[in-house]
Design an enzyme around this catalytic site. Structure first.
Site, short mmCIF file in Angstrom:
data_model
loop_
_atom_site.label_atom_id
_atom_site.label_comp_id
_atom_site.label_asym_id
_atom_site.label_seq_id
_atom_site.Cartn_x
_atom_site.Cartn_y
_atom_site.Cartn_z
N CYS A 166 0.80 -1.23 0.00
CA CYS A 166 0.00 0.00 0.00
C CYS A 166 0.83 1.27 0.00
CB CYS A 166 -0.92 0.01 1.21
SG CYS A 166 -1.92 -1.48 1.37
N HIS A 306 -3.62 7.22 6.29
CA HIS A 306 -3.82 5.95 5.60
C HIS A 306 -5.26 5.50 5.83
CE1 HIS A 306 -2.64 2.47 3.41
NE2 HIS A 306 -2.75 1.63 4.43
N HIS A 341 -10.19 1.63 -0.63
CA HIS A 341 -8.75 1.40 -0.53
C HIS A 341 -8.22 0.96 -1.90
CE1 HIS A 341 -4.88 0.46 0.81
NE2 HIS A 341 -5.14 -0.27 1.88
#
Length: 412
Positions: A166, A306, A341
């Site tokens: 990520c 995040h 996401h």
């Protein structure tokens, strides 16, 4: 004679002169801002599993950004979104093709997890290969998007494809920033794209117990930093930025979106999926980025977290922010509550969204935040006009791979 060996190299300023974003909120800064202000999102039940919610990019057609080209068949969905974002960013930069020859290319990319869709027949370990295209392997290589972008745009400079989960695309931007700042390049295209909405990808994240499951109202599934959060919502998209040395940009009178001023990265050294509970690795990356920019926590106006909506990440990240910014808290945002996401592409997309918001003095709310997991952090709970000149973008990936980028409003 001066001892040049002991002199630190001059650090050059790096600005952003092109932006391309292919997202569930829209494909232009104007569309994105309109969606943020009106609350328009694309969360919906997954076509492969109604208990899983996803955030797709609707009505996407690669040819609208590239025209026709024969290598298109070698691009998986995530790579297509990368290529579209790259071509959009270059178009917005107003660079002529001959100016692109020495431009670098830095991309974040992940694995193609659509194994069942790409190779539908695997029997006893053997692939039934009659229907496979000759170069089917290209749909699984992480650098295929970079190859296609280079061909389409004529880029021949330094290149790097980053695969650090990520944090991938944010690390790609950070590496491009350092290459330009330290004098190795004048121009670099950086970002990434990803799509994790296929049955294979959803199965992988379900097995890891990271996904939101349980159906219900799709628009309420993604809830970063809420006490009732139950996992992340997978999304897709692509975003790329053109980074440019300031004087180079001034000479060609380029439009400037913002300035990159610092970057830091680190490893947790703790677990292959779970973040280190105290956020020590993330804090190291953040402190590196602040030092790289020559700033202190009190200089930061906004943090794009995040903010996945998982129990462990949000707990760790909230504690990290409380610790680092104690007494001088910036405004806290979570773009995944709007787009889901994007895995390896989340950093590039969240940087693009941060730039759009910074340019328009707008801070969007964290959607579905009803009972904050931290009572002290100033989460943005109502969107509205609010100047914020210095931003931090944070990404923490599987494997404990952390990246933090700092951007600020451009001032001559």
């Amino acid at each position: 004679m001066k001892n040049l060996a002991n002199q630190a190299p001059k650090r050059r300023r790096v600005v952003i002169t092109g932006l391309g974003a292919i997202s569930s909120l829209g494909n232009s800064p104007e569309q994105v801002l309109s969606s943020l202000r009106s609350g328009r999102v694309s969360f919906a039940a997954s076509s492969s599993d109604p208990q899983v919610i996803s955030s797709p990019v609707r009505d996407f057609e690669l040819g609208a950004f590239t025209g026709s080209f024969k290598e298109r068949r070698y691009l998986n969905r995530g790579a297509q979104l990368t290529v579209a974002a790259a071509m959009s960013a270059l178009r917005s930069s107003s660079l002529r093709r001959e100016e692109l020859a020495e431009t670098g290319l830095f991309l974040g990319a992940g694995p193609n997890m659509d194994v069942g869709g790409e190779v539908p027949e695997i029997r006893q370990g053997e692939i039934q290969h009659d229907s496979l295209m000759a170069l089917w392997i290209l749909r699984f290589l992480p650098n295929t998007a970079a190859s296609i972008i280079s061909i389409l745009a004529g880029l021949r400079g330094d290149n790097l494809t980053v695969t650090s989960a990520c944090s991938s695309s944010l690390q790609a931007i950070g590496e491009a920033f350092h290459k330009i700042r330290d004098g190795y390049l004048d121009l670099a295209l950086a970002g990434g794209g990803d799509s994790r909405l296929t049955p294979g990808a959803i199965l992988a994240y379900r097995k890891a117990r990271a996904l939101y499951e349980g159906g219900g109202n799709p628009e309420e599934a993604s809830r970063p930093f809420d006490s009732g959060r139950r996992g992340f919502v997978p999304g897709e998209g692509g975003a790329c930025l053109l980074l440019e040395e300031l004087e180079h940009a001034r000479r060609r009178r380029a439009d400037i979106y913002g300035e990159v001023c610092g970057f830091g990265a680190s490893l947790d050294g703790y677990n292959v999926t779970a973040p280190e509970p105290e956020g020590k690795g993330g804090q190291m990356a953040l402190e590196k980025a602040l030092a790289d920019a020559g700033l202190v926590p009190g200089d930061v106006d906004a943090v794009s977290t995040h903010g996945t909506g998982t129990i462990l990440n949000d707990r760790m990240e909230a504690a990290l922010i409380e610790r680092v910014y104690a007494g001088v808290f910036p405004r806290i945002l979570a773009f995944k509550s709007w787009i889901g996401h994007l895995s390896t592409a989340c950093g590039a997309m969240e940087t693009a969204l941060s730039l759009i918001c910074m340019l328009n003095d707008y801070l969007p709310e964290i959607r579905n935040l009803r009972e904050p997991c931290s009572p002290v952090l100033p989460f943005v709970r109502k969107g509205g006009s609010c100047p914020a000149s210095t931003w931090v973008i944070e990404n923490f990936g599987f494997g404990g791979q952390n990246a933090v980028l700092m951007i600020r409003r451009y001032l001559p």
